[in-house]
Scaffold this motif. Structure first.
Motif, PDB file in Angstrom:
ATOM      1  N   GLY A 146       0.225 -12.046 -10.002  1.00  0.00           N
ATOM      2  CA  GLY A 146       0.695 -12.734 -11.199  1.00  0.00           C
ATOM      3  C   GLY A 146       1.953 -13.543 -10.984  1.00  0.00           C
ATOM      4  N   GLY A 147       2.096 -14.122  -9.799  1.00  0.00           N
ATOM      5  CA  GLY A 147       3.276 -14.919  -9.493  1.00  0.00           C
ATOM      6  C   GLY A 147       4.478 -14.109  -9.032  1.00  0.00           C
ATOM      7  N   VAL A 148       4.344 -12.791  -8.947  1.00  0.00           N
ATOM      8  CA  VAL A 148       5.442 -11.921  -8.513  1.00  0.00           C
ATOM      9  C   VAL A 148       5.139 -11.449  -7.089  1.00  0.00           C
ATOM     10  CG1 VAL A 148       6.788  -9.854  -9.027  1.00  0.00           C
ATOM     11  CG2 VAL A 148       5.762 -11.173 -10.897  1.00  0.00           C
ATOM     12  N   THR A 149       6.106 -11.640  -6.187  1.00  0.00           N
ATOM     13  CA  THR A 149       5.931 -11.298  -4.778  1.00  0.00           C
ATOM     14  C   THR A 149       6.703 -10.023  -4.450  1.00  0.00           C
ATOM     15  OG1 THR A 149       5.688 -13.631  -4.238  1.00  0.00           O
ATOM     16  CG2 THR A 149       6.238 -12.167  -2.422  1.00  0.00           C
ATOM     17  N   PRO A 150       6.082  -9.092  -3.728  1.00  0.00           N
ATOM     18  CA  PRO A 150       6.785  -7.852  -3.392  1.00  0.00           C
ATOM     19  C   PRO A 150       7.859  -8.069  -2.329  1.00  0.00           C
ATOM     20  CG  PRO A 150       4.702  -7.927  -2.222  1.00  0.00           C
ATOM     21  CD  PRO A 150       4.730  -9.136  -3.142  1.00  0.00           C
ATOM     22  N   ALA A 151       8.788  -7.134  -2.250  1.00  0.00           N
ATOM     23  CA  ALA A 151       9.820  -7.180  -1.214  1.00  0.00           C
ATOM     24  C   ALA A 151       9.275  -6.703   0.127  1.00  0.00           C
ATOM     25  CB  ALA A 151      11.006  -6.305  -1.619  1.00  0.00           C
ATOM     26  N   VAL A 152       8.263  -5.839   0.066  1.00  0.00           N
ATOM     27  CA  VAL A 152       7.685  -5.268   1.283  1.00  0.00           C
ATOM     28  C   VAL A 152       6.216  -4.935   1.031  1.00  0.00           C
ATOM     29  CG1 VAL A 152       8.409  -2.907   0.722  1.00  0.00           C
ATOM     30  CG2 VAL A 152       8.024  -3.517   3.098  1.00  0.00           C
ATOM     31  N   VAL A 153       5.418  -5.046   2.098  1.00  0.00           N
ATOM     32  CA  VAL A 153       4.001  -4.681   2.050  1.00  0.00           C
ATOM     33  C   VAL A 153       3.799  -3.505   2.993  1.00  0.00           C
ATOM     34  CG1 VAL A 153       1.632  -5.438   2.532  1.00  0.00           C
ATOM     35  CG2 VAL A 153       3.301  -7.060   1.589  1.00  0.00           C
ATOM     36  N   VAL A 154       3.156  -2.454   2.484  1.00  0.00           N
ATOM     37  CA  VAL A 154       2.860  -1.286   3.307  1.00  0.00           C
ATOM     38  C   VAL A 154       1.349  -1.087   3.307  1.00  0.00           C
ATOM     39  CG1 VAL A 154       3.204   1.190   3.631  1.00  0.00           C
ATOM     40  CG2 VAL A 154       5.062  -0.225   2.753  1.00  0.00           C
ATOM     41  N   ARG A 155       0.771  -0.947   4.507  1.00  0.00           N
ATOM     42  CA  ARG A 155      -0.658  -0.733   4.674  1.00  0.00           C
ATOM     43  C   ARG A 155      -0.855   0.566   5.453  1.00  0.00           C
ATOM     44  NH1 ARG A 155      -2.729  -5.008   7.935  1.00  0.00           N
ATOM     45  NH2 ARG A 155      -4.794  -4.357   7.270  1.00  0.00           N
ATOM     46  N   PRO A 156      -0.837   1.712   4.759  1.00  0.00           N
ATOM     47  CA  PRO A 156      -0.930   2.998   5.460  1.00  0.00           C
ATOM     48  C   PRO A 156      -2.255   3.172   6.194  1.00  0.00           C
ATOM     49  CG  PRO A 156      -1.107   3.294   3.082  1.00  0.00           C
ATOM     50  CD  PRO A 156      -0.784   1.858   3.309  1.00  0.00           C
ATOM     51  N   VAL A 157      -2.190   3.932   7.286  1.00  0.00           N
ATOM     52  CA  VAL A 157      -3.394   4.184   8.092  1.00  0.00           C
ATOM     53  C   VAL A 157      -4.037   5.527   7.765  1.00  0.00           C
ATOM     54  CG1 VAL A 157      -2.685   2.685   9.982  1.00  0.00           C
ATOM     55  CG2 VAL A 157      -2.053   5.105  10.016  1.00  0.00           C
ATOM     56  N   ASP A 158      -3.315   6.372   7.029  1.00  0.00           N
ATOM     57  CA  ASP A 158      -3.891   7.663   6.654  1.00  0.00           C
ATOM     58  C   ASP A 158      -3.229   8.159   5.368  1.00  0.00           C
ATOM     59  OD1 ASP A 158      -1.399   8.838   7.405  1.00  0.00           O
ATOM     60  OD2 ASP A 158      -2.133   9.237   9.429  1.00  0.00           O
ATOM     61  N   VAL A 159      -3.778   9.242   4.840  1.00  0.00           N
ATOM     62  CA  VAL A 159      -3.293   9.784   3.571  1.00  0.00           C
ATOM     63  C   VAL A 159      -1.846  10.260   3.691  1.00  0.00           C
ATOM     64  CG1 VAL A 159      -3.663  11.586   1.843  1.00  0.00           C
ATOM     65  CG2 VAL A 159      -5.602  10.348   2.777  1.00  0.00           C
ATOM     66  N   HIS A 175      -1.759  -8.521 -16.643  1.00  0.00           N
ATOM     67  CA  HIS A 175      -0.430  -9.126 -16.721  1.00  0.00           C
ATOM     68  C   HIS A 175       0.311  -8.987 -15.394  1.00  0.00           C
ATOM     69  CE1 HIS A 175      -0.756  -9.641 -21.030  1.00  0.00           C
ATOM     70  NE2 HIS A 175      -1.208  -8.396 -21.114  1.00  0.00           N
ATOM     71  N   ALA A 176       1.249  -9.877 -15.178  1.00  0.00           N
ATOM     72  CA  ALA A 176       2.107  -9.788 -14.000  1.00  0.00           C
ATOM     73  C   ALA A 176       2.987  -8.552 -14.133  1.00  0.00           C
ATOM     74  CB  ALA A 176       2.985 -11.032 -13.903  1.00  0.00           C
ATOM     75  N   PRO A 177       3.266  -7.859 -13.022  1.00  0.00           N
ATOM     76  CA  PRO A 177       4.150  -6.699 -13.111  1.00  0.00           C
ATOM     77  C   PRO A 177       5.573  -7.126 -13.460  1.00  0.00           C
ATOM     78  CG  PRO A 177       3.631  -7.195 -10.815  1.00  0.00           C
ATOM     79  CD  PRO A 177       2.809  -8.112 -11.657  1.00  0.00           C
ATOM     80  N   ALA A 178       6.256  -6.313 -14.259  1.00  0.00           N
ATOM     81  CA  ALA A 178       7.647  -6.590 -14.617  1.00  0.00           C
ATOM     82  C   ALA A 178       8.531  -6.507 -13.378  1.00  0.00           C
ATOM     83  CB  ALA A 178       8.120  -5.612 -15.683  1.00  0.00           C
ATOM     84  N   ARG A 179       8.156  -5.622 -12.465  1.00  0.00           N
ATOM     85  CA  ARG A 179       8.900  -5.430 -11.222  1.00  0.00           C
ATOM     86  C   ARG A 179       7.908  -5.030 -10.153  1.00  0.00           C
ATOM     87  NH1 ARG A 179      12.967  -0.793 -10.418  1.00  0.00           N
ATOM     88  NH2 ARG A 179      13.374  -1.082  -8.228  1.00  0.00           N
ATOM     89  N   TYR A 180       8.111  -5.509  -8.937  1.00  0.00           N
ATOM     90  CA  TYR A 180       7.126  -5.326  -7.873  1.00  0.00           C
ATOM     91  C   TYR A 180       7.856  -5.295  -6.542  1.00  0.00           C
ATOM     92  CZ  TYR A 180       2.776  -6.637  -5.294  1.00  0.00           C
ATOM     93  OH  TYR A 180       1.696  -6.703  -4.451  1.00  0.00           O
ATOM     94  N   ASP A 181       8.345  -4.124  -6.178  1.00  0.00           N
ATOM     95  CA  ASP A 181       9.095  -3.995  -4.936  1.00  0.00           C
ATOM     96  C   ASP A 181       8.196  -3.798  -3.728  1.00  0.00           C
ATOM     97  OD1 ASP A 181      11.519  -4.097  -6.388  1.00  0.00           O
ATOM     98  OD2 ASP A 181      11.397  -1.948  -6.777  1.00  0.00           O
ATOM     99  N   VAL A 182       7.166  -2.979  -3.895  1.00  0.00           N
ATOM    100  CA  VAL A 182       6.319  -2.584  -2.766  1.00  0.00           C
ATOM    101  C   VAL A 182       4.848  -2.778  -3.104  1.00  0.00           C
ATOM    102  CG1 VAL A 182       5.668  -0.687  -1.226  1.00  0.00           C
ATOM    103  CG2 VAL A 182       8.032  -0.900  -2.012  1.00  0.00           C
ATOM    104  N   ALA A 183       4.151  -3.510  -2.252  1.00  0.00           N
ATOM    105  CA  ALA A 183       2.694  -3.614  -2.336  1.00  0.00           C
ATOM    106  C   ALA A 183       2.137  -2.505  -1.444  1.00  0.00           C
ATOM    107  CB  ALA A 183       2.214  -4.970  -1.847  1.00  0.00           C
ATOM    108  N   LEU A 184       1.425  -1.573  -2.028  1.00  0.00           N
ATOM    109  CA  LEU A 184       0.801  -0.486  -1.274  1.00  0.00           C
ATOM    110  C   LEU A 184      -0.673  -0.844  -1.123  1.00  0.00           C
ATOM    111  CD1 LEU A 184       0.949   2.282   0.067  1.00  0.00           C
ATOM    112  CD2 LEU A 184       0.501   3.289  -2.175  1.00  0.00           C
ATOM    113  N   VAL A 185      -1.014  -1.413   0.016  1.00  0.00           N
ATOM    114  CA  VAL A 185      -2.355  -1.939   0.268  1.00  0.00           C
ATOM    115  C   VAL A 185      -3.166  -0.889   1.029  1.00  0.00           C
ATOM    116  CG1 VAL A 185      -3.659  -3.842   1.286  1.00  0.00           C
ATOM    117  CG2 VAL A 185      -1.366  -4.253   0.367  1.00  0.00           C
TER     118      VAL A 185
END
Length: 128
Positions: free
Chosen positions: A34-47, A77-87
């Motif tokens: 929604g036009g909001v970019t995270p500060a960091v992207v994390v793509r975990p490999v396991d639980v 809706h766009a998130p009000a705050r978006y620090d971390v993308a947990l992909v």
């Protein structure tokens, strides 16, 4: 508790997870919601790494947006705050499949097409 700035959440993740967080501009831009970019992207490999990420973000007061494969980021809706993308795209395994019972347990990043293909090999399909 007062939320920490995005930079604090990103720094805490980088320190705690040994650099598992990606702060590169291109990586962050790829997961804009929604036009909001995270500060960091994390793509975990396991639980375990997923759980550690959630814990560290919570402890840092960060705002986390969980994303599977990112197919529906334009909905809502766009998130009000978006620090971390947990992909969760790396969490893409079939954990348990018992065709005779017609039960399957999968990780959240498994593509529906991949699940459908596995089911089809046993003459089964996803309900539509």
């Amino acid at each position: 508790m007062t939320p920490a700035p995005a930079a604090d959440a990103a720094a805490a993740l980088a320190m705690r997870l040994g650099g598992a967080g990606d702060t590169a501009v291109a990586a962050r831009a790829a997961w804009t919601v929604g036009g909001v970019t995270p500060a960091v992207v994390v793509r975990p490999v396991d639980v375990a790494e997923l759980a550690a990420t959630v814990r560290v973000v919570a402890e840092a007061g960060g705002a986390l947006v969980p994303l599977g494969r990112g197919a529906h980021r334009d909905l809502g809706h766009a998130p009000a705050r978006y620090d971390v993308a947990l992909v969760t795209d790396r969490l893409a395994r079939i954990l348990d499949y018992t065709p005779a019972d017609m039960t399957v347990t999968v990780e959240s990043g498994l593509a529906i097409a991949d699940l459908a293909a596995a089911l089809a090999r046993e003459g089964q399909w996803l309900a539509g």
